[in-house]
Design a protein around this motif. Structure first.
Motif, PDB file in Angstrom:
ATOM      1  N   GLN A  58       0.830  -1.201   0.000  1.00  0.00           N
ATOM      2  CA  GLN A  58       0.000   0.000   0.000  1.00  0.00           C
ATOM      3  C   GLN A  58       0.866   1.254   0.000  1.00  0.00           C
ATOM      4  OE1 GLN A  58      -2.285  -1.934   3.446  1.00  0.00           O
ATOM      5  NE2 GLN A  58      -3.733  -0.416   2.702  1.00  0.00           N
ATOM      6  N   LEU A  59       1.961   1.195   0.732  1.00  0.00           N
ATOM      7  CA  LEU A  59       2.860   2.345   0.767  1.00  0.00           C
ATOM      8  C   LEU A  59       3.558   2.523  -0.574  1.00  0.00           C
ATOM      9  CD1 LEU A  59       3.880   4.608   2.521  1.00  0.00           C
ATOM     10  CD2 LEU A  59       5.634   3.075   3.437  1.00  0.00           C
ATOM     11  N   ALA A  62       1.083   4.149  -2.808  1.00  0.00           N
ATOM     12  CA  ALA A  62       0.900   5.560  -2.460  1.00  0.00           C
ATOM     13  C   ALA A  62       2.070   6.403  -2.965  1.00  0.00           C
ATOM     14  CB  ALA A  62       0.739   5.712  -0.944  1.00  0.00           C
ATOM     15  N   ARG A 133      -0.751  13.759   0.959  1.00  0.00           N
ATOM     16  CA  ARG A 133      -1.567  12.538   0.931  1.00  0.00           C
ATOM     17  C   ARG A 133      -0.697  11.300   1.136  1.00  0.00           C
ATOM     18  NH1 ARG A 133      -4.309  15.451  -3.187  1.00  0.00           N
ATOM     19  NH2 ARG A 133      -3.051  14.436  -4.808  1.00  0.00           N
ATOM     20  N   LEU A 134       0.511  11.323   0.584  1.00  0.00           N
ATOM     21  CA  LEU A 134       1.427  10.212   0.823  1.00  0.00           C
ATOM     22  C   LEU A 134       1.784  10.117   2.305  1.00  0.00           C
ATOM     23  CD1 LEU A 134       3.437   8.004   0.020  1.00  0.00           C
ATOM     24  CD2 LEU A 134       5.077   9.817  -0.566  1.00  0.00           C
ATOM     25  N   GLU A 136      -0.001  11.153   4.801  1.00  0.00           N
ATOM     26  CA  GLU A 136      -1.196  10.702   5.529  1.00  0.00           C
ATOM     27  C   GLU A 136      -1.350   9.192   5.407  1.00  0.00           C
ATOM     28  OE1 GLU A 136      -4.760  11.110   7.821  1.00  0.00           O
ATOM     29  OE2 GLU A 136      -3.046  12.439   7.488  1.00  0.00           O
ATOM     30  N   THR A 137      -1.078   8.654   4.232  1.00  0.00           N
ATOM     31  CA  THR A 137      -1.126   7.201   4.056  1.00  0.00           C
ATOM     32  C   THR A 137      -0.077   6.525   4.926  1.00  0.00           C
ATOM     33  OG1 THR A 137      -1.914   7.430   1.782  1.00  0.00           O
ATOM     34  CG2 THR A 137      -0.921   5.328   2.380  1.00  0.00           C
ATOM     35  N   ARG A 138       1.123   7.101   4.973  1.00  0.00           N
ATOM     36  CA  ARG A 138       2.189   6.536   5.807  1.00  0.00           C
ATOM     37  C   ARG A 138       1.781   6.568   7.281  1.00  0.00           C
ATOM     38  NH1 ARG A 138       6.192   9.401   4.024  1.00  0.00           N
ATOM     39  NH2 ARG A 138       7.183   7.847   2.669  1.00  0.00           N
ATOM     40  N   LEU A 141      -0.850   3.851   7.918  1.00  0.00           N
ATOM     41  CA  LEU A 141      -0.234   2.522   7.951  1.00  0.00           C
ATOM     42  C   LEU A 141       0.582   2.330   9.227  1.00  0.00           C
ATOM     43  CD1 LEU A 141       0.866   2.144   4.226  1.00  0.00           C
ATOM     44  CD2 LEU A 141      -0.880   0.800   5.415  1.00  0.00           C
ATOM     45  N   ARG A 263      -3.438  15.226   6.601  1.00  0.00           N
ATOM     46  CA  ARG A 263      -4.754  15.320   5.953  1.00  0.00           C
ATOM     47  C   ARG A 263      -5.181  16.771   5.811  1.00  0.00           C
ATOM     48  NH1 ARG A 263     -10.212  12.509   8.430  1.00  0.00           N
ATOM     49  NH2 ARG A 263     -11.658  13.088   6.742  1.00  0.00           N
TER      50      ARG A 263
END
Length: 451
Positions: A58-59, A62, A133-134, A136-138, A141, A263
């Motif tokens: 997922q990372l 992203a 956004r990257l 926030e994904t990190r 996770l 975010r």
């Protein structure tokens, strides 16, 4: 047949059972020891974090999405490309011969200075939004990793606790069988003990299955490829649960979230992008300009001549004056501003909900820290002594054992939920694997925050 009296067999089984109780509470209520560096087969949380950053699909997705979005935004901000056009004309003359003419024209569309600046600023904002956004994904996770790592540790604590109780009850059941065969235990009491043994064994099997499932879920975040280590986690997790009371000021937490939550950064960058795009779109109300120039050659029967062409093309905005495009972009800007406001409210709710859960579980753990519920070992020893004196029935003793087991499980459950609340709070404030911890070090070590 036996060198010990029947009651001694029964007392020995319960003594062995009670001998396991004193070690159950340590990993749950005391601060866990520092994570061991361990060997190659030991998984510390620091090592798990490195595996997450290196291998999580997922990372990786992203990162690729952020790169694509950023490059697409920068491509849209580049100065428009020129066009090169070549043409030739051949005109026969009535009296013979012909006129030949060829043109080579380079045409360059022109942007107004303010328009080009707005394009660049909009692209820069879009790139910042992609990077946020990257991040926030990190961060999400990282919180997921903490949750799954905690699930493995908590499942292991439950498994070890239930195994000790199940082993002890099985040992007591064997002693009771001797008493039953010697006529010192009624069938009803033997059946009751067998039922308790089956219940404890079944609960242990459930705990074993939950522990295996938790390890598989953690491995899914960390393993290098889809096929490698598909059977589960190839490492031993040696951490244990810990509890340390943490107090966090709500306004300070909200201030950190406002400044650090990716975010919100992404939403603010999107608002900036739409505002700059509106500036760029307003130039559509002005005519488009293009500048063209190039050499020209004319060949006639009388000779050949070289020259050049130059021109300025001006769009005539008769049917599309650009007002509809501006109105549409104003709507997109307003949408982005409203989305930013909604995100601020959602982040505030995340912080306050995490703080509420944190305070609730903290207070419940503190309330039981010195209560009679924390003295289950002493109560069970008293129950054994009373039973050996003939003043306590088997049913009352089994109820005491079950109450002690449920108390231990409650401490494990409350401690795990307390730590999850800490993880959720830091995630709501935007704390990711690249940031210094605020209220929890790693996964299982709370510390007093500077908030």
């Amino acid at each position: 047949m036996n060198c010990l009296p029947p009651k001694t067999h029964w007392g020995l089984g319960l003594a062995l059972l009670l001998g396991t109780f004193a070690v159950l509470d340590g990993p749950v209520v005391r601060v866990a020891q520092a994570q061991t560096a361990g060997g190659p087969d030991t998984l510390t949380f620091a090592r798990a974090t490195r595996l997450l950053l290196d291998h999580n699909p997922q990372l990786r997705a992203a990162r690729a999405r952020a790169q694509a979005d950023g490059q697409r935004a920068q491509a849209a901000a580049l100065f428009p490309n020129p066009t090169l056009e070549g043409s030739a004309e051949h005109t026969p003359r009535p009296n013979g011969g012909a006129d030949d003419e060829w043109f080579l024209t380079l045409t360059q569309p022109l942007n107004y200075p303010g328009e080009q600046r707005a394009r660049r600023q909009s692209a820069d904002a879009a790139t910042r939004a992609a990077k946020a956004r990257l991040q926030e994904t990190r961060t999400a996770l990282y919180r997921d990793l903490r949750h799954r790592y905690l699930a493995v540790v908590a499942a292991d604590a439950r498994r070890r606790l239930l195994r000790r109780y199940a082993d002890a009850v099985q040992q007591a059941a064997r002693a009771a069988t001797v008493r039953y065969e010697e006529g010192d235990l009624s069938p009803v009491r033997r059946t009751r003990l067998q039922s308790a043994e089956a219940t404890f064994t079944n609960d242990l099997a459930d705990a074993e299955q939950q522990h295996r499932a938790a390890r598989r879920e953690l491995a899914a975040l960390l393993r290098p490829s889809r096929t490698a280590q598909s059977e589960g986690l190839p490492y031993a997790v040696v951490d244990s649960l810990s509890f340390r009371a943490v107090a966090v000021d709500a306004q300070a937490a909200l201030s950190v979230a406002e400044a650090q939550r990716d975010r919100l950064r992404a939403r603010r960058a999107r608002v900036e992008r739409e505002r700059r795009a509106l500036e760029r779109t307003r130039y559509q109300r002005y005519p488009d300009l293009s500048l063209s120039a190039g050499p020209k050659q004319l060949s006639t029967p009388g000779g050949t001549a070289l020259g050049f062409t130059a021109g300025l093309q001006v769009e005539l905005p008769l049917w599309d004056g650009g007002r509809t495009a501006v109105a549409a972009q104003e709507g997109r800007r307003s949408q982005a501003e409203a989305a930013l406001d909604a995100t601020r409210r959602a982040v505030e709710v995340d912080v306050r909900n995490a703080l509420d859960r944190l305070r609730s579980y903290r207070d419940r753990l503190q309330d039981t820290a010195d209560s009679p519920l924390r003295k289950t070992d002493e109560h069970l020893q008293d129950a054994l002594f009373t039973y050996e004196q003939g003043e306590l029935s088997l049913f009352e003793l089994l109820d005491a054992i079950e109450a002690a087991r449920q108390t231990k499980l409650l401490r494990v459950r409350l401690t795990a939920k307390y730590l999850r609340a800490l993880y959720d709070l830091e995630a709501a404030m935007g704390v990711g694997p690249q940031d210094a911890p605020i209220v929890v070090e790693g996964a299982l070590s709370p510390h007093a925050p500077d908030l």
